[in-house]
Design an enzyme around this catalytic site. Structure first.
Site, PDB file in Angstrom:
ATOM      1  N   THR A  27      29.832  44.558  10.160  1.00 38.62           N
ATOM      2  CA  THR A  27      30.710  44.060   9.099  1.00 38.62           C
ATOM      3  C   THR A  27      31.232  42.678   9.459  1.00 38.62           C
ATOM      4  OG1 THR A  27      31.361  46.238   8.340  1.00 38.62           O
ATOM      5  CG2 THR A  27      32.963  44.483   8.017  1.00 38.62           C
ATOM      6  N   HIS A 174      25.440  55.243   5.631  1.00 42.77           N
ATOM      7  CA  HIS A 174      26.513  55.178   6.639  1.00 42.77           C
ATOM      8  C   HIS A 174      27.270  56.500   6.626  1.00 42.77           C
ATOM      9  CE1 HIS A 174      29.389  53.793   9.413  1.00 42.77           C
ATOM     10  NE2 HIS A 174      29.700  52.618   8.891  1.00 42.77           N
ATOM     11  N   ASN A 177      31.383  56.844  11.873  1.00 44.44           N
ATOM     12  CA  ASN A 177      32.591  56.029  12.097  1.00 44.44           C
ATOM     13  C   ASN A 177      33.793  56.383  11.232  1.00 44.44           C
ATOM     14  OD1 ASN A 177      30.898  54.803  13.875  1.00 44.44           O
ATOM     15  ND2 ASN A 177      30.763  52.834  12.839  1.00 44.44           N
ATOM     16  N   TYR A 179      34.087  57.225   8.051  1.00 46.35           N
ATOM     17  CA  TYR A 179      34.101  56.885   6.620  1.00 46.35           C
ATOM     18  C   TYR A 179      33.721  58.112   5.774  1.00 46.35           C
ATOM     19  CZ  TYR A 179      34.746  52.297   8.617  1.00 46.35           C
ATOM     20  OH  TYR A 179      35.253  51.244   9.337  1.00 46.35           O
ATOM     21  N   ASN A 234      38.895  56.146  13.322  1.00 46.41           N
ATOM     22  CA  ASN A 234      39.434  56.672  12.047  1.00 46.41           C
ATOM     23  C   ASN A 234      39.360  58.198  11.981  1.00 46.41           C
ATOM     24  OD1 ASN A 234      39.713  54.005  10.878  1.00 46.41           O
ATOM     25  ND2 ASN A 234      37.512  54.032  10.454  1.00 46.41           N
TER      26      ASN A 234
HETATM   27  C1  FNR Z   1      30.628  47.159  13.994  1.00 44.05           C
HETATM   28  N1  FNR Z   1      29.975  48.371  13.852  1.00 44.05           N
HETATM   29  C2  FNR Z   1      29.591  48.801  12.600  1.00 44.05           C
HETATM   30  N2  FNR Z   1      28.947  49.987  12.433  1.00 44.05           N
HETATM   31  C3  FNR Z   1      28.475  50.363  11.226  1.00 44.05           C
HETATM   32  O1  FNR Z   1      27.875  51.434  11.108  1.00 44.05           O
HETATM   33  N3  FNR Z   1      28.656  49.556  10.135  1.00 44.05           N
HETATM   34  C4  FNR Z   1      29.313  48.378  10.210  1.00 44.05           C
HETATM   35  O2  FNR Z   1      29.423  47.671   9.213  1.00 44.05           O
HETATM   36  C5  FNR Z   1      29.839  47.995  11.469  1.00 44.05           C
HETATM   37  N4  FNR Z   1      30.551  46.855  11.617  1.00 44.05           N
HETATM   38  C6  FNR Z   1      30.915  46.395  12.849  1.00 44.05           C
HETATM   39  C7  FNR Z   1      31.541  45.170  12.982  1.00 44.05           C
HETATM   40  C8  FNR Z   1      31.852  44.668  14.233  1.00 44.05           C
HETATM   41  C9  FNR Z   1      32.489  43.336  14.351  1.00 44.05           C
HETATM   42  C10 FNR Z   1      31.549  45.430  15.381  1.00 44.05           C
HETATM   43  C11 FNR Z   1      31.847  44.897  16.748  1.00 44.05           C
HETATM   44  C12 FNR Z   1      30.954  46.657  15.260  1.00 44.05           C
HETATM   45  C13 FNR Z   1      29.493  49.107  15.051  1.00 44.05           C
HETATM   46  C14 FNR Z   1      28.152  48.534  15.540  1.00 44.05           C
HETATM   47  O3  FNR Z   1      27.116  48.831  14.626  1.00 44.05           O
HETATM   48  C15 FNR Z   1      27.749  49.091  16.934  1.00 44.05           C
HETATM   49  O4  FNR Z   1      27.665  50.495  16.869  1.00 44.05           O
HETATM   50  C16 FNR Z   1      28.730  48.692  18.018  1.00 44.05           C
HETATM   51  O5  FNR Z   1      29.047  47.325  17.953  1.00 44.05           O
HETATM   52  C17 FNR Z   1      28.209  49.033  19.427  1.00 44.05           C
HETATM   53  O6  FNR Z   1      27.072  48.281  19.763  1.00 44.05           O
HETATM   54  P1  FNR Z   1      27.156  46.987  20.757  1.00 44.05           P
HETATM   55  O7  FNR Z   1      28.000  45.973  20.074  1.00 44.05           O
HETATM   56  O8  FNR Z   1      27.822  47.471  22.019  1.00 44.05           O
HETATM   57  O9  FNR Z   1      25.749  46.570  20.976  1.00 44.05           O
HETATM   58  C1  8K6 Z   2      33.440  49.015  11.026  1.00 43.02           C
HETATM   59  C2  8K6 Z   2      34.053  48.048  10.082  1.00 43.02           C
HETATM   60  C3  8K6 Z   2      35.075  47.230  10.750  1.00 43.02           C
HETATM   61  C4  8K6 Z   2      35.397  46.011   9.948  1.00 43.02           C
HETATM   62  C5  8K6 Z   2      36.560  45.273  10.446  1.00 43.02           C
HETATM   63  C6  8K6 Z   2      36.254  44.154  11.344  1.00 43.02           C
HETATM   64  C7  8K6 Z   2      35.480  44.560  12.533  1.00 43.02           C
HETATM   65  C8  8K6 Z   2      36.297  44.991  13.676  1.00 43.02           C
HETATM   66  C9  8K6 Z   2      35.562  45.985  14.498  1.00 43.02           C
HETATM   67  C10 8K6 Z   2      36.356  46.469  15.632  1.00 43.02           C
HETATM   68  C11 8K6 Z   2      36.567  47.917  15.541  1.00 43.02           C
HETATM   69  C12 8K6 Z   2      37.109  48.470  16.789  1.00 43.02           C
HETATM   70  C13 8K6 Z   2      36.698  49.868  16.982  1.00 43.02           C
HETATM   71  C14 8K6 Z   2      37.289  50.446  18.175  1.00 43.02           C
HETATM   72  C15 8K6 Z   2      36.625  51.673  18.614  1.00 43.02           C
HETATM   73  C16 8K6 Z   2      37.494  52.429  19.535  1.00 43.02           C
HETATM   74  C17 8K6 Z   2      36.738  53.152  20.562  1.00 43.02           C
HETATM   75  C18 8K6 Z   2      37.612  53.985  21.404  1.00 43.02           C
END
Ligand code: FNR
Ligand code: 8K6
Length: 347
Positions: A27, A174, A177, A179, A234
């Protein structure tokens, strides 16, 4: 050692990937105010087209699925046109791209869709405020009626058809996470007593209905699913969730998904009720194409694939920091380290 990542991988009779490295769905909150993908987004994805498969950032199936600012959609004609720019650019650069289909359920906020109900399995709210909009506090959702659930299945299916019209090679549902789909799969968020709650079969029903309806519309070879058996985002875990995922995975095992993808930020997280890592738990119950993710280096991913922990690796944050991630790994060059401040621009 990383060689294994660069072997082509056949997902099914229709789709072969050039390598085993997937760009994880990420995202970025960069769509325009009508939630239409922009030219900058097309260029961003095209720069990453040497991934075996790009999974798009999560893309909402309808307005009340929105939980964050400027996340793209796949329900209006303008959004479909915007995505055509993205898929065209990726294809011209030799890549493949699936759309990740999203409804945030109780993590939605009415601010984003002009007020109205937030729909979820049950009236169980998430605590806290919206990331990037800390002024918005989460609200108590309305339990979706059975009629509303049927409409949601229809809207997911239409969004999948729209994705194909927009030129995507397939869709990833999806279901992870915390949702909407995941909310049906965990006891923390699903307290229903009708045919969508209470038993593993009932709690899995929505996920399977969405999956089957999409596959019937666009084909199993183009339909993938992401799930989070371990609650970490979440969502609160509950030992009873294990029976739900045992059942869901036994059902998925008998279907012909393009792939199944774990939703987790760090694969090394362990869950008591899964007896360890989510990826190990899923692998024991599902022997078709599995995508691992979460904190992997290329070396670590190659080792995990060689050890048969999963078949493909999704890479997230390193792909934000390195548009040329695949080329750098291939040439064994140093990677730029990811930092959260990189989220401010699309490089
Ligand atoms: C995510 N992740 C995520 N997962 C998903 O299913 N849909 C999404 O839109 C997003 N968006 C998203 C945004 C940002 C900024 C982060 C950092 C993560 C989770 C992502 O797909 C992935 O599972 C994690 O980032 C772990 O992999 P890496 O980053 O350790 O390679
Ligand atoms: C997944 C959509 C998120 C969009 C908002 C901006 C992206 C920020 C992603 C950071 C999320 C942090 C997740 C922390 C995981 C906790 C593990 C213990």
């Amino acid at each position: 050692m990383s060689d294994i990542l660069f072997h082509p991988f056949r997902l099914n009779a229709q789709i072969e990937l050039n390598n085993r490295i997937l760009m994880a769905p990420l995202t970025r909150c960069m769509a325009d105010d009508d939630l239409v993908p922009t030219a900058d987004m097309a260029a961003y994805y095209a720069r990453r087209a040497d991934a075996g498969l790009i999974i798009s950032e999560a893309t909402i199936i309808r307005p009340d699925g929105q939980g964050y600012p400027n996340t793209p959609g796949l329900y209006s004609a303008a959004q479909i046109e915007g995505w055509k720019q993205v898929t065209g650019a990726v294809h011209r650069a030799g890549g493949k791209i699936f759309a990740q289909l999203w409804h945030t359920g109780r993590v939605a906020h009415p601010h984003f869709f002009g007020g109205g109900d937030v729909l979820a399995p049950s009236a169980e709210k998430v605590e806290g405020t919206v990331p990037r909009r800390r002024d918005l506090t989460y609200v108590t959702p309305k339990p979706a009626s059975v009629e509303e659930i049927h409409q949601l299945v229809e809207d997911y299916t239409q969004a999948a058809a729209n994705a194909i019209e927009a030129g995507f090679d397939g869709v990833e549902i999806h279901g992870a996470n915390g949702y909407l789909i995941d909310q049906f799969l965990h006891h923390d968020s699903n307290k229903r007593t009708d045919e969508y709650g209470g038993t593993p079969e009932n709690m899995s029903r929505f996920a399977l209905e969405v999956t089957d309806a999409i596959a019937a519309r666009i084909g199993w070879e183009k339909t993938a699913l992401r799930i989070s058996p371990g609650a970490y985002f979440n969502m609160q875990g509950d030992a009873r969730d294990r029976q739900v995922f045992d059942y869901l995975l036994s059902e998925l095992q008998s279907r012909a998904l393009a792939y199944l993808h774990i939703g987790i930020f760090d694969d090394s997280m362990e869950f008591d009720y899964l007896d360890g890592r989510a990826s190990a738990y899923v692998r024991q119950r599902y022997n078709k194409t599995l995508v691992g993710v979460g904190g992997f280096s290329a070396q670590g991913a190659a080792q995990a694939i060689a050890d048969d922990k999963f078949d493909l690796i999704a890479i997230g944050r390193p792909f934000i920091a390195n548009p040329d991630y695949v080329a750098k790994v291939r040439k064994q060059e140093d990677l730029v380290e990811y930092r959260d401040d990189m989220l401010a621009t699309l490089v």
